[in-house]
Scaffold this motif. Structure first.
Motif, PDB file in Angstrom:
ATOM      1  N   THR A 108       0.633  -1.067  -0.193  1.00 52.15           N
ATOM      2  CA  THR A 108      -0.290   0.094   0.113  1.00 52.15           C
ATOM      3  C   THR A 108       1.028   1.495   0.086  1.00 52.15           C
ATOM      4  N   LEU A 109       1.665   1.576   0.419  1.00 57.59           N
ATOM      5  CA  LEU A 109       2.820   1.956   0.864  1.00 57.59           C
ATOM      6  C   LEU A 109       3.390   2.634  -0.828  1.00 57.59           C
ATOM      7  N   VAL A 110       4.206   1.578  -1.083  1.00 58.44           N
ATOM      8  CA  VAL A 110       4.634   1.714  -2.358  1.00 58.44           C
ATOM      9  C   VAL A 110       4.018   1.917  -3.689  1.00 58.44           C
ATOM     10  N   GLU A 111       2.683   1.348  -3.558  1.00 59.78           N
ATOM     11  CA  GLU A 111       1.514   1.979  -4.729  1.00 59.78           C
ATOM     12  C   GLU A 111       1.271   3.552  -4.563  1.00 59.78           C
ATOM     13  N   HIS A 112       2.303   4.199  -5.090  1.00 62.60           N
ATOM     14  CA  HIS A 112       1.197   5.527  -5.282  1.00 62.60           C
ATOM     15  C   HIS A 112       1.070   5.886  -6.862  1.00 62.60           C
ATOM     16  N   SER A 113       0.217   5.885  -6.699  1.00 56.14           N
ATOM     17  CA  SER A 113      -0.775   5.628  -8.615  1.00 56.14           C
ATOM     18  C   SER A 113      -0.837   7.355  -9.594  1.00 56.14           C
ATOM     19  N   PHE A 114       0.113   7.358 -10.486  1.00 56.14           N
ATOM     20  CA  PHE A 114      -0.443   9.079 -11.114  1.00 56.14           C
ATOM     21  C   PHE A 114      -1.415   8.352 -11.429  1.00 56.14           C
ATOM     22  N   SER A 115      -2.144   7.349 -11.525  1.00 54.32           N
ATOM     23  CA  SER A 115      -3.308   7.226 -12.316  1.00 54.32           C
ATOM     24  C   SER A 115      -4.313   8.784 -12.826  1.00 54.32           C
ATOM     25  N   SER A 116      -4.656  10.019 -11.438  1.00 46.61           N
ATOM     26  CA  SER A 116      -5.103  10.569 -11.361  1.00 46.61           C
ATOM     27  C   SER A 116      -4.242  12.002 -12.158  1.00 46.61           C
ATOM     28  N   SER A 117      -3.345  11.816 -12.161  1.00 47.43           N
ATOM     29  CA  SER A 117      -2.836  12.607 -13.423  1.00 47.43           C
ATOM     30  C   SER A 117      -3.446  13.020 -14.421  1.00 47.43           C
ATOM     31  N   SER A 118      -3.471  14.871 -14.978  1.00 42.53           N
ATOM     32  CA  SER A 118      -3.825  15.117 -16.168  1.00 42.53           C
ATOM     33  C   SER A 118      -3.315  14.637 -17.596  1.00 42.53           C
ATOM     34  N   ILE A 119      -2.525  14.149 -17.495  1.00 44.06           N
ATOM     35  CA  ILE A 119      -1.492  13.694 -18.763  1.00 44.06           C
ATOM     36  C   ILE A 119      -1.944  12.606 -18.635  1.00 44.06           C
ATOM     37  N   TYR A 120      -2.078  11.295 -17.894  1.00 43.24           N
ATOM     38  CA  TYR A 120      -2.329  10.311 -18.056  1.00 43.24           C
ATOM     39  C   TYR A 120      -4.055   9.743 -17.890  1.00 43.24           C
ATOM     40  N   LYS A 121      -4.719  10.710 -17.093  1.00 45.65           N
ATOM     41  CA  LYS A 121      -5.823  10.380 -17.642  1.00 45.65           C
ATOM     42  C   LYS A 121      -6.293  10.805 -19.213  1.00 45.65           C
ATOM     43  N   ASN A 122      -5.719  12.207 -19.797  1.00 44.66           N
ATOM     44  CA  ASN A 122      -6.261  12.100 -20.960  1.00 44.66           C
ATOM     45  C   ASN A 122      -5.584  11.281 -21.913  1.00 44.66           C
ATOM     46  N   ALA A 123      -4.885  10.638 -21.474  1.00 45.53           N
ATOM     47  CA  ALA A 123      -4.061   9.761 -22.590  1.00 45.53           C
ATOM     48  C   ALA A 123      -5.132   8.075 -22.558  1.00 45.53           C
ATOM     49  N   PHE A 124      -5.036   7.745 -21.982  1.00 44.19           N
ATOM     50  CA  PHE A 124      -6.279   6.434 -21.122  1.00 44.19           C
ATOM     51  C   PHE A 124      -8.148   7.278 -21.980  1.00 44.19           C
ATOM     52  N   LYS A 125      -8.709   8.360 -21.735  1.00 44.36           N
ATOM     53  CA  LYS A 125      -9.811   8.709 -22.325  1.00 44.36           C
ATOM     54  C   LYS A 125      -9.388   8.646 -24.091  1.00 44.36           C
ATOM     55  N   LYS A 126      -8.630   8.896 -24.247  1.00 41.74           N
ATOM     56  CA  LYS A 126      -7.970   8.704 -25.764  1.00 41.74           C
ATOM     57  C   LYS A 126      -8.203   7.703 -26.353  1.00 41.74           C
ATOM     58  N   VAL A 127      -7.358   6.525 -25.321  1.00 36.82           N
ATOM     59  CA  VAL A 127      -7.239   5.129 -26.250  1.00 36.82           C
ATOM     60  C   VAL A 127      -8.632   4.632 -26.115  1.00 36.82           C
ATOM     61  N   LEU A 128      -9.011   4.839 -24.433  1.00 38.50           N
ATOM     62  CA  LEU A 128     -10.652   3.952 -24.763  1.00 38.50           C
ATOM     63  C   LEU A 128     -11.256   4.221 -25.369  1.00 38.50           C
ATOM     64  N   SER A 129     -11.044   6.062 -25.840  1.00 40.57           N
ATOM     65  CA  SER A 129     -12.585   6.183 -27.090  1.00 40.57           C
ATOM     66  C   SER A 129     -11.845   5.556 -28.252  1.00 40.57           C
ATOM     67  N   SER A 130     -11.001   4.827 -28.527  1.00 39.20           N
ATOM     68  CA  SER A 130     -10.447   4.680 -29.543  1.00 39.20           C
ATOM     69  C   SER A 130     -11.499   3.478 -29.724  1.00 39.20           C
ATOM     70  N   GLU A 131     -11.181   2.892 -31.512  1.00 41.96           N
ATOM     71  CA  GLU A 131     -12.312   1.510 -31.828  1.00 41.96           C
ATOM     72  C   GLU A 131     -11.321   1.443 -32.581  1.00 41.96           C
ATOM     73  N   SER A 132      -9.662   0.943 -32.839  1.00 42.17           N
ATOM     74  CA  SER A 132      -8.722   0.028 -33.471  1.00 42.17           C
ATOM     75  C   SER A 132      -8.386  -0.687 -32.511  1.00 42.17           C
ATOM     76  N   ASN A 133      -7.736  -1.669 -33.193  1.00 44.88           N
ATOM     77  CA  ASN A 133      -7.342  -3.012 -32.800  1.00 44.88           C
ATOM     78  C   ASN A 133      -6.299  -2.199 -31.584  1.00 44.88           C
ATOM     79  N   PHE A 134      -4.448  -1.593 -32.065  1.00 48.04           N
ATOM     80  CA  PHE A 134      -3.663  -1.190 -31.940  1.00 48.04           C
ATOM     81  C   PHE A 134      -4.059  -0.024 -30.374  1.00 48.04           C
ATOM     82  N   SER A 135      -4.991  -0.005 -30.299  1.00 50.57           N
ATOM     83  CA  SER A 135      -5.180   0.808 -29.037  1.00 50.57           C
ATOM     84  C   SER A 135      -5.210   0.547 -27.904  1.00 50.57           C
ATOM     85  N   PHE A 136      -5.876  -1.438 -28.016  1.00 55.82           N
ATOM     86  CA  PHE A 136      -5.527  -2.371 -27.176  1.00 55.82           C
ATOM     87  C   PHE A 136      -4.256  -2.638 -26.662  1.00 55.82           C
TER      88      PHE A 136
END
Length: 237
Positions: A108-136
């Motif tokens: 728990t102490l070493v798992e400091h997630s940066f998933s809430s950062s704007s850069i990661y969230k934007n990249a994640f949302k963009k890939v999640l909305s893509s319909e290409s197989n490579f996006s997976f």
């Protein structure tokens, strides 16, 4: 890379993936399964998507393994340092095992997630909305970058090899060994709620991690003893 080490890595990663990995990354798998995969599509199409996602994770893990292996080679100057690195890796494994058991909060102490950062969230949302197989595949790569105690554990193991190739191999084996659990989760969403099953797998992986940690500590100690013995013999000759 001894056979016993490879088998230990496979066993720990496989067992741990049904406990820790599903808990950590199950939400991402369920998210892309719900949003990106048409339930009416063929099983082959769905399987391809899940496989590409997992291969993306394996790719990221392999790159990280090569980096840590290279770093281990830089900081490892002699046999004694090699042994010390193995001991450090073993202690980290024991702490990770105790954390998986719920005895301490090491992971728990070493798992400091940066998933809430704007850069990661934007990249994640963009890939999640893509319909290409490579996006997976890209989504899997992003998932592989998320801070995770289990990944750290194997990254330390990769560093202890002191070699980019073997470091990458350690992390690749780790990633490949987690595919069955994450692949199954894509088809069986209810697996994440199978509490009793997850608890059993978590307990097994905890014991496996601790045992492997103890073995690694002993291996490091033996490495130092053998190095000192060799040095002493050289001085006496």
């Amino acid at each position: 890379m001894e056979t016993v080490n490879i088998m230990s890595i496979i066993s720990i990663a496989f067992l741990g993936s049904f406990g820790h990995c599903i808990g950590m990354c199950g939400g991402i798998v369920l998210a892309y399964t719900t949003i990106k995969i048409d339930p009416k599509s063929s099983k082959v199409s769905q399987s391809t998507a899940h496989l590409l996602y997992s291969l993306g994770r394996v790719f990221t893990y392999s790159v990280l393994g090569a980096i840590f292996g290279a770093l281990g080679g830089v900081v490892t100057f002699n046999n004694t340092a090699n042994g010390m690195m193995l001991i450090i890796a073993g202690v980290a494994m024991i702490l990770a095992g105790l954390s998986l058991m719920g005895k301490i909060k090491f992971l728990t102490l070493v798992e400091h997630s940066f998933s809430s950062s704007s850069i990661y969230k934007n990249a994640f949302k963009k890939v999640l909305s893509s319909e290409s197989n490579f996006s997976f595949f890209v989504l899997g790569m992003l998932n592989g970058l998320l801070p995770c105690g289990f990944v750290y554990f194997f990254a330390i193991t990769a560093a202890s090899t002191a070699d980019p190739f073997y470091g990458a191999l350690v992390m690749a084996i780790f990633g490949l060994s987690t595919i069955p659990a994450m692949f199954s989760l894509g088809f069986l969403a209810s697996l994440s709620s199978a509490t009793n099953f997850r608890n059993i797998m978590m307990s097994l992986s905890s014991f496996a991690v601790i045992l492997y940690g103890l073995y690694t500590v002993y291996d490091g100690y033996d490495y130092i003893v053998r190095a000192d013995k060799t040095l002493t013999e050289c001085h006496t000759q």
